[in-house]
Design an enzyme around this catalytic site. Structure first.
Site, PDB file in Angstrom:
ATOM      1  N   LYS A 166       0.828  -1.214   0.000  1.00  0.00           N
ATOM      2  CA  LYS A 166       0.000   0.000   0.000  1.00  0.00           C
ATOM      3  C   LYS A 166       0.864   1.268   0.000  1.00  0.00           C
ATOM      4  O   LYS A 166       0.579   2.212  -0.727  1.00  0.00           O
ATOM      5  CB  LYS A 166      -0.928   0.028   1.225  1.00  0.00           C
ATOM      6  CG  LYS A 166      -1.864  -1.176   1.314  1.00  0.00           C
ATOM      7  CD  LYS A 166      -2.830  -1.057   2.486  1.00  0.00           C
ATOM      8  CE  LYS A 166      -2.182  -1.101   3.854  1.00  0.00           C
ATOM      9  NZ  LYS A 166      -1.617  -2.408   4.254  1.00  0.00           N
ATOM     10  N   ARG A 170      -9.940   0.466   8.821  1.00  0.00           N
ATOM     11  CA  ARG A 170      -9.557  -0.909   9.147  1.00  0.00           C
ATOM     12  C   ARG A 170     -10.669  -1.640   9.891  1.00  0.00           C
ATOM     13  O   ARG A 170     -10.476  -2.795  10.298  1.00  0.00           O
ATOM     14  CB  ARG A 170      -8.307  -0.898  10.032  1.00  0.00           C
ATOM     15  CG  ARG A 170      -6.995  -1.014   9.263  1.00  0.00           C
ATOM     16  CD  ARG A 170      -5.858  -0.884  10.272  1.00  0.00           C
ATOM     17  NE  ARG A 170      -4.670  -1.590   9.914  1.00  0.00           N
ATOM     18  CZ  ARG A 170      -3.609  -1.043   9.322  1.00  0.00           C
ATOM     19  NH1 ARG A 170      -3.618   0.218   8.971  1.00  0.00           N
ATOM     20  NH2 ARG A 170      -2.540  -1.761   9.085  1.00  0.00           N
ATOM     21  N   ARG A 190      11.671  -5.315   5.263  1.00  0.00           N
ATOM     22  CA  ARG A 190      11.467  -3.878   5.505  1.00  0.00           C
ATOM     23  C   ARG A 190      11.969  -3.508   6.900  1.00  0.00           C
ATOM     24  O   ARG A 190      12.558  -2.445   7.087  1.00  0.00           O
ATOM     25  CB  ARG A 190       9.964  -3.558   5.370  1.00  0.00           C
ATOM     26  CG  ARG A 190       9.632  -2.094   5.546  1.00  0.00           C
ATOM     27  CD  ARG A 190       8.203  -1.799   5.158  1.00  0.00           C
ATOM     28  NE  ARG A 190       7.253  -2.146   6.216  1.00  0.00           N
ATOM     29  CZ  ARG A 190       5.919  -2.018   6.099  1.00  0.00           C
ATOM     30  NH1 ARG A 190       5.402  -1.588   4.965  1.00  0.00           N
ATOM     31  NH2 ARG A 190       5.121  -2.331   7.090  1.00  0.00           N
ATOM     32  N   ARG A 246      11.338  -0.099  12.076  1.00  0.00           N
ATOM     33  CA  ARG A 246      10.002  -0.235  12.665  1.00  0.00           C
ATOM     34  C   ARG A 246       9.966  -1.444  13.589  1.00  0.00           C
ATOM     35  O   ARG A 246      10.194  -2.568  13.142  1.00  0.00           O
ATOM     36  CB  ARG A 246       8.946  -0.408  11.569  1.00  0.00           C
ATOM     37  CG  ARG A 246       8.412   0.897  11.036  1.00  0.00           C
ATOM     38  CD  ARG A 246       7.377   0.695   9.974  1.00  0.00           C
ATOM     39  NE  ARG A 246       6.186  -0.034  10.415  1.00  0.00           N
ATOM     40  CZ  ARG A 246       5.081  -0.156   9.688  1.00  0.00           C
ATOM     41  NH1 ARG A 246       5.015   0.421   8.503  1.00  0.00           N
ATOM     42  NH2 ARG A 246       4.056  -0.831  10.145  1.00  0.00           N
ATOM     43  N   ARG A 293      -0.357  -9.105  13.369  1.00  0.00           N
ATOM     44  CA  ARG A 293      -0.966  -8.057  12.524  1.00  0.00           C
ATOM     45  C   ARG A 293      -1.753  -8.678  11.376  1.00  0.00           C
ATOM     46  O   ARG A 293      -2.822  -8.198  11.012  1.00  0.00           O
ATOM     47  CB  ARG A 293       0.111  -7.115  11.984  1.00  0.00           C
ATOM     48  CG  ARG A 293       0.520  -6.084  13.035  1.00  0.00           C
ATOM     49  CD  ARG A 293       1.913  -5.577  12.798  1.00  0.00           C
ATOM     50  NE  ARG A 293       2.084  -4.873  11.548  1.00  0.00           N
ATOM     51  CZ  ARG A 293       3.261  -4.766  10.918  1.00  0.00           C
ATOM     52  NH1 ARG A 293       4.348  -5.327  11.409  1.00  0.00           N
ATOM     53  NH2 ARG A 293       3.339  -4.103   9.784  1.00  0.00           N
TER      54      ARG A 293
END
Ligand code: ADP
Length: 191
Positions: free
Chosen positions: A14, A89, A128, A134, A146
């Site tokens: 996204k 969400r 990532r 993160r 998640r």
């Protein structure tokens, strides 16, 4: 205005596609995850609250998220349109977005949904996490939580848009440019 919801599980692409879409269509990109991370970095009250949920891979409560999103939309009165990335969400978030858009005399035009197999999502997020720093991308258990939260709580939001004939699924596996072209071909039917 052109208002797009970009949807899909963590790691579906996204963020990558949003930045290409904002350039092409001159839209404002609102990523609730980015806004939360900005607040976490700056140690705002919102950031302290959000971090409690985000570090575990759970959703930030609807009221907090909706209030924040509304404030961000209202900061952009001259926008030609928005890409909502990571929002809504949940169904209450989708309903709140409709109320907000109606108040502004506009609407959500379409939901573009990217997807990829779970193992590929986990692999992308771990990769990532190596660069991004993160915390929620560095731990496989948090990542799997998640994805579970997405399947259990978020995926239903697609049906909210599907019922309004605004839902367009696109395969998130392939080259970035090919996926971008597919997204654009759906959007261009609305422009
Ligand atoms: P990803 O899609 O990779 O999980 P995001 O940056 O969109 O990453 O979101 C990171 C985290 O921020 C989520 O796991 C969740 O805790 C929180 N978050 C983001 N958007 C929302 C939302 N709309 N509602 C509740 N929590 C959210």
């Amino acid at each position: 205005m052109l208002n797009i919801v970009l949807f899909g599980p963590p790691g579906a692409g996204k963020g990558t596609q949003s930045s290409k879409l904002v350039d092409k269509y001159n839209l404002i990109h609102l990523s609730t995850g980015d806004i939360f991370r900005y607040n976490i970095k700056n140690e705002t009250d919102l950031g302290v609250l959000a971090r409690f949920y985000i570090d575990k891979g759970n959703l930030v409560p609807d009221k907090v998220t909706i209030d924040m999103l509304q404030a961000e939309v209202k900061k952009n009165p001259n926008a030609k349109g928005f890409i909502f990335d990571g929002f809504p969400r949940t169904i209450p978030q989708a309903e709140a977005l409709d109320v907000l858009m109606t108040e502004l005399g506009t609407k959500v035009d379409l939901m573009l949904s990217l997807d990829a197999p779970e193992d590929e999502l986990v692999e992308r997020l771990l990769l990532r996490g190596k660069d991004s720093g993160r915390a929620d991308d560095s731990n496989e258990e948090v990542i799997r939580n998640r994805i579970g939260v997405y399947n259990d709580q978020t995926a239903v939001a697609a049906s909210y848009y599907d019922n309004q004939n605004k839902y367009f699924p696109i395969n998130g596996v392939g080259s970035i440019d090919d996926i971008f072209e597919q997204l654009c071909s759906v959007i261009d039917k609305f422009n």
